[in-house]
Design a protein around this motif. Structure first.
Motif, mmCIF file in Angstrom:
data_model
loop_
_atom_site.group_PDB
_atom_site.id
_atom_site.type_symbol
_atom_site.label_atom_id
_atom_site.label_comp_id
_atom_site.label_asym_id
_atom_site.label_seq_id
_atom_site.Cartn_x
_atom_site.Cartn_y
_atom_site.Cartn_z
ATOM 1 N N ALA A 253 62.658 -23.796 -61.447
ATOM 2 C CA ALA A 253 61.263 -23.376 -61.336
ATOM 3 C C ALA A 253 60.544 -23.529 -62.669
ATOM 4 N N ILE A 254 61.246 -23.217 -63.769
ATOM 5 C CA ILE A 254 60.637 -23.326 -65.093
ATOM 6 C C ILE A 254 60.417 -24.797 -65.466
ATOM 7 N N LEU A 255 61.401 -25.635 -65.180
ATOM 8 C CA LEU A 255 61.302 -27.045 -65.561
ATOM 9 C C LEU A 255 60.305 -27.806 -64.698
ATOM 10 N N PHE A 256 60.385 -27.594 -63.370
ATOM 11 C CA PHE A 256 59.640 -28.466 -62.442
ATOM 12 C C PHE A 256 58.591 -27.727 -61.629
ATOM 13 N N ARG A 257 58.342 -26.472 -61.920
ATOM 14 C CA ARG A 257 57.466 -25.603 -61.145
ATOM 15 C C ARG A 257 58.130 -25.238 -59.812
ATOM 16 N N ALA B 180 56.972 -14.871 -64.525
ATOM 17 C CA ALA B 180 57.466 -14.095 -65.661
ATOM 18 C C ALA B 180 57.609 -14.987 -66.885
ATOM 19 N N TYR B 181 58.112 -16.199 -66.654
ATOM 20 C CA TYR B 181 58.273 -17.154 -67.766
ATOM 21 C C TYR B 181 56.926 -17.463 -68.413
ATOM 22 N N ARG B 182 55.924 -17.754 -67.564
ATOM 23 C CA ARG B 182 54.593 -18.080 -68.096
ATOM 24 C C ARG B 182 53.975 -16.894 -68.824
ATOM 25 N N LEU C 294 60.425 -20.103 -76.359
ATOM 26 C CA LEU C 294 60.949 -20.621 -75.095
ATOM 27 C C LEU C 294 62.085 -19.760 -74.556
ATOM 28 N N LEU C 295 63.060 -19.439 -75.405
ATOM 29 C CA LEU C 295 64.281 -18.812 -74.891
ATOM 30 C C LEU C 295 64.075 -17.396 -74.351
ATOM 31 N N PRO C 296 63.291 -16.524 -75.040
ATOM 32 C CA PRO C 296 63.025 -15.214 -74.423
ATOM 33 C C PRO C 296 62.322 -15.354 -73.066
ATOM 34 N N ALA C 297 61.427 -16.321 -72.978
ATOM 35 C CA ALA C 297 60.716 -16.529 -71.714
ATOM 36 C C ALA C 297 61.671 -17.025 -70.636
ATOM 37 N N VAL C 298 62.603 -17.892 -71.011
ATOM 38 C CA VAL C 298 63.594 -18.390 -70.051
ATOM 39 C C VAL C 298 64.459 -17.225 -69.554
#
Lengths: 230, 104
Positions: free
Chosen positions: A77-81, A126-128, A137-141
């Motif tokens: 979801a993070i990589l490709f929506r 949540a990532y956004r 990047l990593l805390p968001a991931v």
């Protein structure tokens, strides 16, 4: 989070199937478009699908003395929506429903909404949000992957409560009951999955920087030698 | 040990701990939550109206779960290995001086 075969009344089974169908079809088109427009991202698309394939097969023990499996839908979801995961997640569920008697065809729609739609969207949101607050990047991931996992199980609890409201305490009582089964068990597993997501993205930022820049996950930087991720 | 590999090791350790500590500390038979939910529903008198089209025996089922995990892990390892190999190749341009298909 797999609602077993035949365990939703027919009206609910049909309703959730109708609700899931447009997301899955839209997801299929998103996958086709991704492969056609950015053929170089096929490799990462495979990794995203593989991640959810592995993680959803492994049941892990948890603090409540019961065991459950992670979902693995966050990184894709993070990589490709999220739409891409609506398809990939449903393929995983179909595999398990047909070959493993895990989940089912009558409950595929409900399970797809929890696993392949709500989980990925909550994780992506949540990532956004975390990135928007200025985090790296990593805390968001971590937040995205962990919450994609947890949101799926919360959704399953709500779906079951809707179908089987408690005789005396009604919907709210049933929500509490099913959350008691699923949600607390899932907390440490979601945290573990979030950390696995961080491990995956550490490997990707080191080795797949061009792809991550093209996908907009990392900002383009003037050629810096490897490393340097948060 | 570089700082990077130390962080990796700590992350792996944390994942293992999150799973292993409950296994040792919590009491219970570690039955699946999916099963617990169906039991709770059946306890209220509900009987499922549709059966799985194919129900493998316990032994076959665990093998199929292992197959699912193996397929996923195999593909994931292949992708990460390829990406890593590509970066290694890009780092040593002398070895691949002539026709290189990578943009870097």
């Amino acid at each position: 989070m797999h609602i077993a075969e035949g365990f939703l009344p027919p009206a609910h089974a049909v309703g959730w199937t109708v609700a899931a169908a447009p997301f899955v079809l839209h997801g299929a088109r998103a996958v086709v478009r991704e492969v056609r427009e950015r053929p170089e991202s096929t490799l990462l698309l495979g990794a995203a699908g593989a991640f959810t394939f592995v993680l959803s097969a492994i049941k892990l023990p948890s603090v409540t003395g019961s065991s459950s499996h992670p979902t693995g839908t966050g990184p894709g979801a993070i990589l490709f929506r999220p739409p891409v995961m609506a398809l990939l997640g449903t393929v995983v569920l179909l595999f398990q429903a047909l070959l493993l008697a895990h989940g089912g065809l009558t409950t595929l729609g409900a399970n797809a909404v929890a696993f392949a739609v709500v989980g990925p969207w909550v994780g992506y949101g949540a990532y956004r949000l975390v990135r928007g607050l200025g985090a790296g990047l990593l805390p968001a991931v971590f937040a995205g992957v962990a919450l994609a996992d947890l949101a799926t199980y919360v959704t399953t609890s709500l779906q079951l409560a809707l179908a089987f409201p408690d005789a005396s305490t009604g919907f709210a009582g049933a929500v509490a009951k099913f959350l008691g089964v699923f949600a607390i068990t899932q907390v440490p597993l979601a945290l573990a999955e979030g950390l696995l997501g961080v491990l995956l993205f550490r490997a990707l930022t080191a080795n797949a920087r061009p792809e991550l820049e093209r996908l907009g996950v990392l900002r383009r930087e003037p050629a810096v030698p490897a490393g340097g991720a948060a | 040990m570089t700082r990077r590999s130390l962080v990796t090791a700590l992350l792996v350790l944390a994942v293992v701990a999150l799973v292993a500590v409950p296994l040792v500390a919590a009491s219970g038979d570690f039955g699946g939550t999916d099963g617990a939910a169906t039991e709770a529903i059946e306890a209220e008198g509900y009987t499922p109206w549709f059966d799985s089209v194919f129900s493998p025996s316990g032994e076959v089922e665990s093998g199929l779960f292992a197959l699912q995990a193996a397929l996923g892990a195999g593909v994931l390892g292949y992708v990460l290995g390829r990406l890593h190999g590509r970066r290694q190749a890009a780092r040593t341009p002398a070895a691949t001086a002539a026709p290189d298909d990578g943009p870097r």
